[in-house]
Motif scaffolding. Structure first.
Motif, PDB file in Angstrom:
ATOM      1  N   UNK A   9       0.926  -1.323   0.100  1.00  0.00           N
ATOM      2  CA  UNK A   9      -0.008  -0.033  -0.007  1.00  0.00           C
ATOM      3  C   UNK A   9       0.769   1.332   0.052  1.00  0.00           C
ATOM      4  N   UNK A  10       2.045   1.341   0.583  1.00  0.00           N
ATOM      5  CA  UNK A  10       3.000   2.395   0.518  1.00  0.00           C
ATOM      6  C   UNK A  10       4.128   2.200  -0.266  1.00  0.00           C
ATOM      7  N   UNK A  11       4.056   1.742  -1.442  1.00  0.00           N
ATOM      8  CA  UNK A  11       5.262   1.288  -2.248  1.00  0.00           C
ATOM      9  C   UNK A  11       6.184   2.375  -2.373  1.00  0.00           C
ATOM     10  N   UNK A  12       5.366   3.710  -2.571  1.00  0.00           N
ATOM     11  CA  UNK A  12       6.398   4.748  -2.854  1.00  0.00           C
ATOM     12  C   UNK A  12       7.449   5.063  -1.734  1.00  0.00           C
ATOM     13  N   UNK A  13       7.065   4.842  -0.487  1.00  0.00           N
ATOM     14  CA  UNK A  13       8.102   4.874   0.640  1.00  0.00           C
ATOM     15  C   UNK A  13       9.166   4.219   0.447  1.00  0.00           C
ATOM     16  N   UNK A  14       8.930   3.035  -0.149  1.00  0.00           N
ATOM     17  CA  UNK A  14      10.053   2.102  -0.230  1.00  0.00           C
ATOM     18  C   UNK A  14      10.819   2.023  -1.602  1.00  0.00           C
ATOM     19  N   UNK A  15      10.478   2.921  -2.481  1.00  0.00           N
ATOM     20  CA  UNK A  15      11.139   2.795  -3.739  1.00  0.00           C
ATOM     21  C   UNK A  15      12.517   3.322  -3.549  1.00  0.00           C
ATOM     22  N   UNK A  16      12.695   4.266  -2.716  1.00  0.00           N
ATOM     23  CA  UNK A  16      14.207   4.854  -2.569  1.00  0.00           C
ATOM     24  C   UNK A  16      15.074   3.590  -2.023  1.00  0.00           C
ATOM     25  N   UNK A  17      14.566   2.937  -1.140  1.00  0.00           N
ATOM     26  CA  UNK A  17      15.395   1.755  -0.656  1.00  0.00           C
ATOM     27  C   UNK A  17      15.642   0.907  -1.641  1.00  0.00           C
ATOM     28  N   UNK A  18      14.362   0.363  -2.378  1.00  0.00           N
ATOM     29  CA  UNK A  18      14.699  -0.852  -3.376  1.00  0.00           C
ATOM     30  C   UNK A  18      15.935  -0.449  -4.302  1.00  0.00           C
ATOM     31  N   UNK A  19      15.826   1.034  -4.950  1.00  0.00           N
ATOM     32  CA  UNK A  19      16.464   1.449  -5.953  1.00  0.00           C
ATOM     33  C   UNK A  19      18.010   1.227  -5.245  1.00  0.00           C
ATOM     34  N   UNK A  20      18.213   1.890  -4.348  1.00  0.00           N
ATOM     35  CA  UNK A  20      19.519   2.026  -3.603  1.00  0.00           C
ATOM     36  C   UNK A  20      19.977   0.560  -3.408  1.00  0.00           C
ATOM     37  N   UNK A  21      19.319  -0.294  -2.763  1.00  0.00           N
ATOM     38  CA  UNK A  21      19.773  -1.740  -2.592  1.00  0.00           C
ATOM     39  C   UNK A  21      20.084  -2.405  -3.762  1.00  0.00           C
ATOM     40  N   UNK A  22      19.220  -2.384  -4.817  1.00  0.00           N
ATOM     41  CA  UNK A  22      19.233  -3.204  -6.099  1.00  0.00           C
ATOM     42  C   UNK A  22      20.635  -2.783  -6.790  1.00  0.00           C
ATOM     43  N   UNK A  23      20.957  -1.335  -6.918  1.00  0.00           N
ATOM     44  CA  UNK A  23      21.851  -0.793  -7.399  1.00  0.00           C
ATOM     45  C   UNK A  23      23.266  -1.304  -6.824  1.00  0.00           C
ATOM     46  N   UNK A  24      23.105  -1.286  -5.466  1.00  0.00           N
ATOM     47  CA  UNK A  24      24.397  -1.886  -4.603  1.00  0.00           C
ATOM     48  C   UNK A  24      24.755  -3.039  -5.045  1.00  0.00           C
ATOM     49  N   UNK A  25      23.699  -4.061  -4.796  1.00  0.00           N
ATOM     50  CA  UNK A  25      23.659  -5.560  -5.155  1.00  0.00           C
ATOM     51  C   UNK A  25      24.329  -5.825  -6.639  1.00  0.00           C
ATOM     52  N   UNK A  26      23.866  -4.894  -7.655  1.00  0.00           N
ATOM     53  CA  UNK A  26      24.300  -4.982  -8.773  1.00  0.00           C
ATOM     54  C   UNK A  26      25.868  -4.754  -8.887  1.00  0.00           C
ATOM     55  N   UNK A  27      26.088  -3.817  -8.093  1.00  0.00           N
ATOM     56  CA  UNK A  27      27.849  -3.376  -8.272  1.00  0.00           C
ATOM     57  C   UNK A  27      28.628  -4.577  -7.643  1.00  0.00           C
TER      58      UNK A  27
END
Length: 869
Positions: free
Chosen positions: A11-29
């Motif tokens: 329901x509050x996916x917008x709140x978690x977008x930032x954390x998702x983006x940061x973590x996914x990019x970090x794991x990708x690196x």
């Protein structure tokens, strides 16, 4: 708790977008660096090239073998020994023997890496004639490639020759083939031969020769027994290497003869270790990049998750009022982090799988990796990246969730508007401990081994410790730093400067979260590039102080001057010529470690006239054929002491220490006489002006320079003033190291830039009410946007200043180490790179702050002010 967490995330996916983006990019690196590192561990097998069709190749070993109580220690020799004449004679009894010779050939308009060979060896590659014929006279050659056509007259440093034929370009060398007789004249030393005979018979002959020589040595000396044993089992088509001992020409010790068959024949190719050297360089580069990337990604992910939890304090306060216990709040936050972490880590692994091949193409195209480098099929990098990312996400959330659970409802609602206490006792304790650790380790290094601070692993890893410490302690200094930076803007007309400063202070967590990635990027840029620049400046300063020569003459291709050219240089009127040779010396330390030192060989008199060695004890004039000049890094470095060494060709000698140099930056090797550098090439000539050159310094220098240029005209040597030589050869970083650092910093800049943008966008939704209040108070839309932009500028300035402070502390430690090593230099700050980094962070921060604010201001201010979360 998991069901509640899933509902919250949905329901509050917008709140978690930032954390998702940061973590996914970090794991990708992490996945990309792990895949690149895993793929650089091994080089593909390379088939023989020059001797692909030769049944057997016999060569003198280029390996120094030193027996120690812990086993034999092996080191590659700087100058391989010649193959014993008795061995070659014995091989001729078995079949046809083709002596191989390799020597540099310089042509003004030809390839820079030309090498000469006897024509008889061309059949083993095999090289096929594409035009013309084979050479039959001393002035005739056959060349590979299309840089010269049959009939062309080519002037080389070996004399003018006529091209009578061309052969297929095999891709691994640019060859010039002479007649066998002429090649023997140009390169008298033969280190390997191709033998058309049965491999087993060749091995037996080598064993017999070694045994006979050992028996002869025992009879002559009455001591010792040397036995030859074979260890290889190769055949003409398989893989095998056999090493049998044979007496060295100039000593009573034994040298090795290698019998190469099958795939082992590649050891007779030019630069057979190039693949392993490339693997080592790649491994070091990706190891450094992986370490820095891991640090940056973990730092940013932990900071982003902590900020995302901290910005929900109002929500936690309302849940507490509704009856939620502290344990329930903590479990809910951890469950949310687990859900987001699993999804983001999975997405990051998939993204890394797509990006890794692009990185491989990039490093190959940039010349950082050989053409065979590709990303292999490895599983462990994905597992490492996935679990590291998930663990960091949970750790980043646990601290904030614990604090949220410990905070009462009224306090949580109050702190949701103003950050009153972002510095927790745990954060203060951790930051202080890391800062003290950085200070103590620096002092210990300066007191114990200052040279350790000059190594790449030190100046790459030490900034990370200090960056983490400063980031943890940032809330202590951010508030006064913001007020200092906002002092002047607050006194300008208008309220933008004052309000921007107060907003940055009130939202201290937001300010710290945005400043942290800027701190990381600026500190890494300044520390890494500044360290290499400072070290380069120090090395250039050392080189400048070590020479008193007026001119330095070097070969065009670095291979060495021939005797005729050296005689011509010595004959130049008014010139004091000091010829130095490049070699190496090995010494056994602690009874088990064989240490190699770069060596320069020179005559003591001319050396003293053209060089100012940084001596701590002794005199250059005391150097002779029975002595050596060492540096303070050697275990034994007392003047008059005797040291057991192995010369560049493996000859064992005991030399007296004539003088001792200071350690410096590590470039102060050792000095010996030319007699103790057998096989070395003259690759540098220092020239000082004598009294006979004339009384006018300018006229004398001009005349000597003209004479030197005339002397090296045929060999293609370069004549430079000492200052020009220092600028051209010393103050530069290895290309692989430089590009590797730029790759690391590029990744860090992109990732932290995205983190800045991500954090600003995450914070934008929380500020909608604040912006609406400003609009209702009479501020225009443009004024509000200017305020948001000014606040972003202020926050980036805070991060940049903290990054500069970290850079200054790191480079101050290096400067102190250089001072203790007797090197006088200045700290070099890469202002251009730091400025570009700050400009990029500023642009991203301002854009990421202004764009969401402008989008939010499109709604009516009354609607924004009435928004309820």
């Amino acid at each position: 708790m998991l069901s509640v967490a899933l509902c919250t995330v949905r329901t509050r996916w917008v709140t978690f977008v930032g954390s998702f983006v940061a973590l996914s990019l970090g794991v990708a690196l992490l996945a990309v660096m792990g895949l690149a590192l895993a793929s650089s561990l091994d080089a593909p097998g390379r088939a023989p090239e020059r001797f692909a069709t030769a049944p057997v190749v016999v060569r003198a070993s280029d390996t120094l073998r030193v027996p120690t109580p812990a086993g034999d220690r092996l080191h590659k020799l700087a100058h391989p020994r010649a193959l014993p004449a008795g061995t070659v004679a014995r091989l001729r009894e078995l079949g046809t023997v083709v002596e191989d010779r390799t020597f540099a050939v310089r042509v003004a308009d030809g390839p820079a890496d030309l090498v000469g060979h006897p024509w008889s060896t061309a059949a083993f590659a095999p090289y096929g004639i594409t035009a013309g014929r084979a050479p039959t006279a001393a002035d005739e050659v056959v060349v590979s490639g299309d840089w010269a056509d049959p009939g062309a007259q080519v002037r080389t440093d070996r004399g003018t020759v006529r091209v009578v034929g061309t052969v297929t370009d095999r891709g691994f060398e640019n060859a010039v083939f002479y007649t066998d007789a002429r090649a023997a004249e140009l390169s008298p030393v033969c280190v390997q031969v191709a033998v058309r005979a049965n491999p087993a018979a060749v091995r037996e002959a080598i064993r017999d020769t070694a045994q006979n020589d050992a028996d002869s040595t025992e009879r002559d000396t009455g001591t010792g027994t040397v036995t030859g044993t074979g260890t290889g089992t190769g055949t003409g088509t398989g893989t095998g290497t056999e090493i049998a001992p044979a007496p060295a020409p100039d000593s009573g010790s034994s040298s090795d003869v290698q019998v190469l068959t099958g795939d082992a024949r590649r050891l007779a190719d030019p630069d057979p270790d190039r693949d392993s050297a490339a693997v080592t360089a790649l491994n070091a580069m990706f190891g450094t990049a992986g370490g820095v990337t891991a640090f940056v990604s973990v730092f940013v992910v932990a900071s982003t998750f902590a900020f995302s939890v901290a910005r929900r304090r109002r929500e936690f306060g309302l849940l507490s009022i509704a009856g939620a216990t502290p344990g329930q709040l903590r479990r809910t936050v951890l469950a949310e982090a687990l859900v987001v972490g699993v999804l983001a880590a999975t997405a990051g692994c998939l993204l890394g799988r797509c990006v890794a091949p692009r990185l491989a193409d990039l490093v190959v195209d940039g010349g950082l990796a050989p053409g065979w480098f590709t990303i292999g099929d490895h599983i462990w990098p994905y597992l490492m990246a996935f679990w590291t990312g998930l663990l960091v996400a949970l750790c980043g959330a646990v601290a904030a969730s614990w604090r949220a659970g410990q905070t009462g409802p009224a306090q949580a609602l109050r702190e949701a508007s103003v950050d009153s206490g972002p510095m927790t006792p745990g954060r203060l304790l951790s930051g202080t401990a890391l800062l003290l650790t950085a200070a103590v380790t620096l002092c210990l290094a300066l007191a114990g081994d200052p040279g350790e601070l000059l190594h790449r692993k030190s100046y790459v890893s030490r900034p990370m410790l200090l960056i983490t410490a400063v980031a943890l302690l940032a809330p202590v200094v951010v508030r006064p730093l913001v007020r200092l930076l906002a002092w002047l803007p607050a006194r300008l007309p208008g309220a933008v400067g004052m309000v921007a400063g107060e907003n940055a202070v009130a939202g201290l967590r937001r300010t710290t979260a945005v400043a942290a990635p800027v701190l990381v990027t600026v500190a890494l840029t300044g520390s890494l590039l500044g360290a290499t620049a400072t070290l380069n400046r120090a090395q250039a300063s050392e080189a400048r102080e070590r020479t008193s020569a007026a001119f330095v003459v070097t070969p065009a291709d670095g291979s060495g001057f021939d005797p005729a050219t050296l005689a011509a240089l010595r004959a130049v009127p008014g010139a004091e010529v000091s010829v130095t040779y490049s070699s190496a010396v090995h010494v056994l330390e602690d009874g088990v470690a064989v240490v190699e030192s770069a060596a320069r060989a020179a005559e003591p008199g001319p050396l003293a006239a053209t060089a100012r060695l940084p001596l701590a004890a002794g005199k250059v004039s005391d150097l002779d054929d029975g002595s050596i000049i060492v540096n303070e890094e050697w275990q034994r470095h007392g003047v008059g002491q005797r040291v057991r060494v192995w010369l560049g060709d493996g000859t064992e000698k005991t030399l007296r220490i004539a003088a001792v140099m200071t350690t410096g930056t590590g470039g102060n090797g050792v000095y010996v006489t030319p007699r103790n550098a057998p096989g070395a090439s003259a690759d540098r000539v220092d020239v000082a002006l004598t009294d006979s050159a004339g009384t006018d310094p300018v006229t004398a220098a001009t005349a000597v320079a003209a004479g030197l240029r005339e002397a090296v005209r045929g060999s293609g040597g370069q004549v430079r003033t000492a200052a020009d030589w220092v600028r051209a050869t010393h103050p530069e970083t290895d290309r692989t190291t430089r590009l590797g650092l730029l790759l690391v910093l590029g990744i860090a800049l992109v990732y932290t830039g995205l983190s800045v943008a991500n954090t600003m966008v995450m914070a934008a939704s929380d500020r909608a009410r604040d912006l609406a209040v400003l609009r209702l108070a009479g501020a225009t839309r443009r004024q509000v946007l200017r305020l948001v932009g000014a606040e972003a500028l202020l926050v980036v300035a805070v991060g940049a200043l903290l990054g500069l402070a970290v850079t200054g502390l790191n480079l101050a430690g290096m400067w102190g180490a250089l001072a203790l090593l007797s090197v006088r230099t200045t700290i070099e700050l890469p202002w251009a790179a730091i400025g570009a980094t700050v400009a990029a962070c500023t642009a991203l921060a301002v854009l990421s702050a202004v764009a969401p604010a402008g989008f939010a201001l499109r709604r009516r201010a009354v609607e924004l002010a009435g928004v309820r979360e």
